[in-house]
Design a protein around this motif. Sequence first.
Motif, mmCIF file in Angstrom:
data_model
loop_
_atom_site.group_PDB
_atom_site.id
_atom_site.type_symbol
_atom_site.label_atom_id
_atom_site.label_comp_id
_atom_site.label_asym_id
_atom_site.label_seq_id
_atom_site.Cartn_x
_atom_site.Cartn_y
_atom_site.Cartn_z
ATOM 1 N N ARG A 41 0.834 -1.201 0.000
ATOM 2 C CA ARG A 41 0.000 0.000 0.000
ATOM 3 C C ARG A 41 0.872 1.255 0.000
ATOM 4 N NH1 ARG A 41 -3.029 -1.302 3.983
ATOM 5 N NH2 ARG A 41 -1.870 -0.219 5.601
ATOM 6 N N HIS A 42 1.939 1.247 0.786
ATOM 7 C CA HIS A 42 2.823 2.410 0.848
ATOM 8 C C HIS A 42 3.668 2.553 -0.419
ATOM 9 C CE1 HIS A 42 1.756 3.561 4.859
ATOM 10 N NE2 HIS A 42 2.046 2.366 5.324
ATOM 11 N N ARG A 44 2.739 2.066 -3.392
ATOM 12 C CA ARG A 44 1.938 2.664 -4.462
ATOM 13 C C ARG A 44 2.161 4.165 -4.548
ATOM 14 N NH1 ARG A 44 -4.105 0.797 -3.604
ATOM 15 N NH2 ARG A 44 -3.774 2.433 -2.095
ATOM 16 N N TYR A 45 2.542 4.793 -3.470
ATOM 17 C CA TYR A 45 2.683 6.252 -3.431
ATOM 18 C C TYR A 45 4.113 6.726 -3.676
ATOM 19 C CZ TYR A 45 -1.945 5.799 -1.495
ATOM 20 O OH TYR A 45 -3.254 5.477 -1.325
ATOM 21 N N THR A 46 5.007 5.822 -4.018
ATOM 22 C CA THR A 46 6.398 6.203 -4.227
ATOM 23 C C THR A 46 6.544 7.192 -5.382
ATOM 24 O OG1 THR A 46 7.116 4.073 -3.386
ATOM 25 C CG2 THR A 46 8.707 5.324 -4.659
ATOM 26 N N VAL A 48 4.302 9.097 -6.716
ATOM 27 C CA VAL A 48 3.599 10.337 -6.406
ATOM 28 C C VAL A 48 4.445 11.219 -5.494
ATOM 29 C CG1 VAL A 48 1.530 11.273 -5.303
ATOM 30 C CG2 VAL A 48 1.365 9.217 -6.690
ATOM 31 N N ALA A 49 5.261 10.617 -4.676
ATOM 32 C CA ALA A 49 6.113 11.388 -3.772
ATOM 33 C C ALA A 49 7.389 11.872 -4.457
ATOM 34 C CB ALA A 49 6.480 10.527 -2.561
#
Length: 109
Positions: A41-42, A44-46, A48-49
């Motif tokens: 879950r975390h 997935r935001y790589t 985007v960050a």
Amino acid sequence: MTYSDTTIWWIIAILGVGTFLIRFSFIGLIGSRPMPPWVLRHLRYTSVAILPGLVAPLVAFPAATGGTPDPARLLAAAVTVGIGYWTKGVVRAMLGGAITLFAVQYMLG
């Protein structure tokens, strides 16, 4: 500070080995095992960050204008964020921003 050619090559080799070990620790050691759902879950935001950190300096201080903020790039960034938020599509947002950038640059001369 000047370094000899040998020192530079040693630095490159050490950094290469360090980069390999960092990547191997995730891919080689953990790659064949299933990851817990919270890690996935975390992850997935790589992107985007990371992407805003790569793009923001190019928008705020573009090399093409000598580091001065440019209205064309600021508008293209705003259009990209707007399209991305509205459509939830990365490719559409990037195309919209690129078209906006080139159109505004063409109109401004």
